[in-house]
Write a protein that holds these residues in place. Structure first.
Motif, short mmCIF file in Angstrom:
data_model
loop_
_atom_site.label_atom_id
_atom_site.label_comp_id
_atom_site.label_asym_id
_atom_site.label_seq_id
_atom_site.Cartn_x
_atom_site.Cartn_y
_atom_site.Cartn_z
N ALA A 129 0.89 -1.17 0.00
CA ALA A 129 0.00 0.00 0.00
C ALA A 129 0.92 1.21 0.00
CB ALA A 129 -0.89 -0.01 1.24
N ASP A 130 1.57 1.43 -1.16
CA ASP A 130 2.64 2.43 -1.23
C ASP A 130 2.13 3.87 -1.25
OD1 ASP A 130 4.23 0.24 -1.37
OD2 ASP A 130 4.84 0.49 -3.47
N GLY A 131 2.96 4.75 -0.80
CA GLY A 131 2.65 6.18 -0.87
C GLY A 131 3.86 6.93 -0.31
N MET A 132 4.14 8.10 -0.86
CA MET A 132 5.28 8.86 -0.33
C MET A 132 4.90 9.38 1.06
SD MET A 132 7.51 8.38 -2.58
CE MET A 132 8.91 9.49 -2.63
N LEU A 133 5.89 9.66 1.87
CA LEU A 133 5.64 10.00 3.29
C LEU A 133 4.51 10.99 3.53
CD1 LEU A 133 8.90 10.22 5.40
CD2 LEU A 133 6.84 8.89 5.81
N PRO A 134 4.49 12.13 2.82
CA PRO A 134 3.45 13.12 3.15
C PRO A 134 2.04 12.56 2.90
CG PRO A 134 5.11 14.06 1.68
CD PRO A 134 5.39 12.61 1.76
N SER A 181 -1.26 7.56 5.26
CA SER A 181 -2.29 7.73 6.29
C SER A 181 -2.28 6.50 7.20
CB SER A 181 -3.65 7.84 5.62
OG SER A 181 -3.90 6.63 4.94
N ARG A 182 -3.08 6.58 8.24
CA ARG A 182 -3.23 5.43 9.14
C ARG A 182 -3.67 4.19 8.34
NH1 ARG A 182 -4.45 4.85 14.71
NH2 ARG A 182 -5.31 2.75 15.01
N GLU A 183 -4.54 4.45 7.35
CA GLU A 183 -5.06 3.34 6.55
C GLU A 183 -3.93 2.59 5.82
OE1 GLU A 183 -8.11 3.01 2.95
OE2 GLU A 183 -8.44 4.72 4.28
N HIS A 184 -2.97 3.37 5.30
CA HIS A 184 -1.82 2.73 4.63
C HIS A 184 -1.10 1.79 5.59
CE1 HIS A 184 -2.13 6.18 1.77
NE2 HIS A 184 -1.66 5.28 0.91
N PHE A 185 -0.90 2.26 6.82
CA PHE A 185 -0.18 1.44 7.79
C PHE A 185 -1.00 0.21 8.17
CE2 PHE A 185 2.50 5.09 8.07
CZ PHE A 185 3.74 4.56 8.37
N GLU A 186 -2.32 0.43 8.34
CA GLU A 186 -3.16 -0.72 8.72
C GLU A 186 -3.13 -1.79 7.63
OE1 GLU A 186 -6.21 1.46 11.79
OE2 GLU A 186 -6.85 1.14 9.72
N LYS A 187 -3.12 -1.34 6.37
CA LYS A 187 -3.10 -2.32 5.27
C LYS A 187 -1.82 -3.16 5.33
CE LYS A 187 -5.91 -0.76 1.49
NZ LYS A 187 -5.95 0.08 0.32
N SER A 188 -0.68 -2.52 5.56
CA SER A 188 0.58 -3.27 5.58
C SER A 188 0.69 -4.15 6.82
CB SER A 188 1.78 -2.33 5.61
OG SER A 188 1.70 -1.43 4.60
N TYR A 189 0.27 -3.60 7.96
CA TYR A 189 0.41 -4.35 9.21
C TYR A 189 -0.55 -5.54 9.28
CZ TYR A 189 3.73 -1.50 11.83
OH TYR A 189 4.87 -0.90 12.27
N ALA A 202 7.28 3.39 3.50
CA ALA A 202 7.59 3.48 4.93
C ALA A 202 6.71 2.53 5.74
CB ALA A 202 7.40 4.92 5.41
N ASN A 203 5.44 2.41 5.36
CA ASN A 203 4.51 1.53 6.09
C ASN A 203 4.90 0.06 5.93
OD1 ASN A 203 3.96 1.85 3.36
ND2 ASN A 203 1.79 1.45 3.57
N TYR A 204 5.23 -0.31 4.70
CA TYR A 204 5.63 -1.70 4.40
C TYR A 204 6.94 -2.00 5.14
CZ TYR A 204 7.13 -5.53 1.24
OH TYR A 204 7.56 -6.72 0.69
N SER A 205 7.84 -1.05 5.09
CA SER A 205 9.12 -1.21 5.75
C SER A 205 8.93 -1.40 7.25
CB SER A 205 9.94 0.04 5.42
OG SER A 205 10.98 0.18 6.28
#
Ligand code: NAP
Length: 497
Positions: free
Chosen positions: A228-233, A236-244, A282-285
């Motif tokens: 769920a890629d995206g540059m840092l700015p 969102s929380r959603e991006h992190f939830e998808k990866s986690y 960053a979220n995937y990492s």
């Protein structure tokens, strides 16, 4: 033979089972065969064709028996034969032939010497334990097992002797880029179950536990993952939830609810995004970093766990699907072919290290292109690069070195022209002005990364931070930055002769 036939008052034999082909054994055996007899050929070399046999003895029923091709062409028939044999062996009607066993490939020479001395009666067998540390009776559980790497790993497990496995995914559908491997797996006579299970959902894993009954997991390979890629700015929380969800929560749910043997190996599929960082991930990492932290902690508590920070795989998988191989290559990061990946996997399982990175890297190029300054954990690599000396064409050689030797004004103009052409190609706008901010002119964060990587390749020797196009947003500003650095690498004495 003739004496035997004479004594028994027979005209000839009814069936010849032949494996001797040199000299004139076939015609001689044929001469003993009664009219209308059967000639069964199990030899391979120098055997007769059906035409030859029909010409010599049209009365004979001739059949070539080749168990190896039968296995391939008529697996159902072969399977039925084996089952029949198995039944007779289990009932004690058939005894296995005598076997002399040598444990481990390192005993190969002794085994051959044993054969050479003709010491053997029956078979000489060299046994090699499975390199996957997964016994034939263990259930291997692969979360994300229907994904590309899941399927090729499952194939490898089978090749290493695994007989029972469960492949988990939400959809239950095999990855499109691993269909050939999937077909191979389906044709195998193993106990393979495809389970629709969303490991990020606790209830789904509880249901899986119910479906497994009292089966224990003998090794767990955790591959479930999504990007769920995206540059840092933009993250969102959603991006992190998808990866986690699959990576971290999925692992937690499986360890909480499945019956996993205490000594079961847990192999976690992490990524170099957690080793080096990766733009837009960053979220995937972060979610991979959790796996990397758990592996040594669990291993220390007696639960053998390995986390492998994989670089991109070349033939199948996420990196191929997302087309990121060329971007990685531009930074000096190569890709793993499947055979190498599997070799790494088995070495990792055997070695005691809980956390391992597996990626081919051209360090000189990578260090130059990835970081403005080499991070401390890679200083050893930088020292190696320095020791090896400059790679051909690296370190401001070639075009970059020529530019470096120009007077400052000319150099700036030449660099600007080169960057303008590249930027126009990337945004697909032939009239892009040199003072227009690139990120407002059609370049997005990811094409920005690609653009930066092309600049790295073009202007070798210039250190460019990942944030290059944020720090220097227009062609003019980029040209000033790069031209200034090229000035620093100009050879003493000015112009090239
Ligand atoms: N391929 C590479 O180059 C590479 C490099 C470094 C690391 N890795 C890691 O290796 C692993 C496998 O990668 P891959 O290339 O095989 O990716 P892939 O082809 O996309 O496979 C991922 C699999 O995970 C499954 N999945 C996703 N979320 C799930 C969930 N919540 N519950 C159960 N299954 C789930 C997907 O199936 P459904 O969508 O049907 O659920 C899919 O089968 C990943 O963890 C990835 O991070 C891969």
């Amino acid at each position: 033979m003739r004496t035997f036939l004479k004594d028994s008052g027979a005209d000839g034999v009814d069936v010849v089972l032949n494996s001797l082909s040199h000299d004139d054994y076939i015609p001689r055996s044929l001469a003993l065969l009664v009219k209308g007899g059967r000639f069964m050929e199990i030899g391979k070399r120098g055997i007769w064709s059906h035409e030859q046999m029909a010409e010599a003895r049209p009365d004979v029923m001739y059949e070539k028996i080749a168990a190896d091709t039968m296995m391939e062409k008529e697996p159902w028939r072969y399977n039925a034969y084996l089952k029949r044999l198995l039944g007779r062996a289990e009932a004690g009607g058939l005894q296995p032939i005598n076997c002399h066993l040598f444990d481990g490939l390192e005993k190969g020479v002794s085994a051959l010497q044993f054969l050479q001395r003709a010491n053997n009666i029956g078979k000489v067998v060299i046994s090699q334990p499975s390199r996957m540390l997964c016994g034939p009776k263990d259930l291997a559980m692969l979360s994300g097992g229907m994904g590309a790497l899941g399927i090729v790993t499952a194939q490898y497990l089978v090749e290493e002797g695994c007989k029972s496995m469960a492949l988990l995914s939400r959809s239950g559908k095999p990855s499109a880029d691993a269909m050939a491997h999937w077909d191979w797996l389906k044709a195998c006579a193993i106990d393979m179950k495809v389970e629709k299970c969303d490991v990020s959902e606790e209830s789904s894993v509880v249901a899986l536990r119910g479906a497994l009954g009292d089966r224990r997991v003998g090794c767990l390979l955790h591959l479930a993952g999504v990007l769920a890629d995206g540059m840092l700015p933009a993250l969102s929380r959603e991006h992190f939830e998808k990866s986690y969800a699959p990576k971290v929560h999925g692992l937690y749910h499986m360890c909480k609810h499945l019956e996993i043997a205490e000594d079961a190996v847990r192999l976690l599929f992490s990524s170099t995004s957690a080793l080096f960082g990766s733009p837009g991930q960053a979220n995937y990492s972060a979610s991979n970093s959790v796996l990397d932290a758990l592996a040594p902690a669990w291993s220390a508590r007696g639960r053998p766990t390995r986390s492998v920070q994989w670089g991109p795989w070349a033939e199948v998988g996420m990196a191929v699907q997302k087309n990121t191989l060329s971007r990685a290559k531009a930074m000096g990061v190569g890709a793993l072919n499947t055979a190498t990946g599997m070799g790494v996997m088995s070495s990792v399982l055997f070695a005691g290290e809980a956390l391992v990175g597996a990626v081919p890297v051209r360090w000189a190029k990578y260090l130059r292109s990835a970081y403005p300054e080499t991070p401390r954990f890679l200083e050893d690599m930088e020292a190696e690069v320095r020791k090896a000396g400059p790679a051909p064409g690296a370190g401001g050689g070639g075009g970059a070195m020529e530019l470096a030797s120009l007077p400052p004004e000319e150099r700036l103009e030449a660099v600007r022209a080169g960057i303008r052409e590249m930027a126009r190609e990337v945004v697909d706008d032939g009239s892009l002005a040199t003072d227009s901010p690139l990120l407002e002119s059609g370049m997005d964060s990811l094409s920005g990364v690609e653009f930066r990587n092309r600049l790295v390749t073009e202007f070798e020797g210039v250190r460019m931070p990942n944030s290059l196009i944020f720090d220097h947003p227009t062609v003019n500003e980029l040209a000033a930055f790069i031209s200034g650095q090229l000035g620093d690498v100009a050879p003493a004495g000015g112009a090239v002769p």
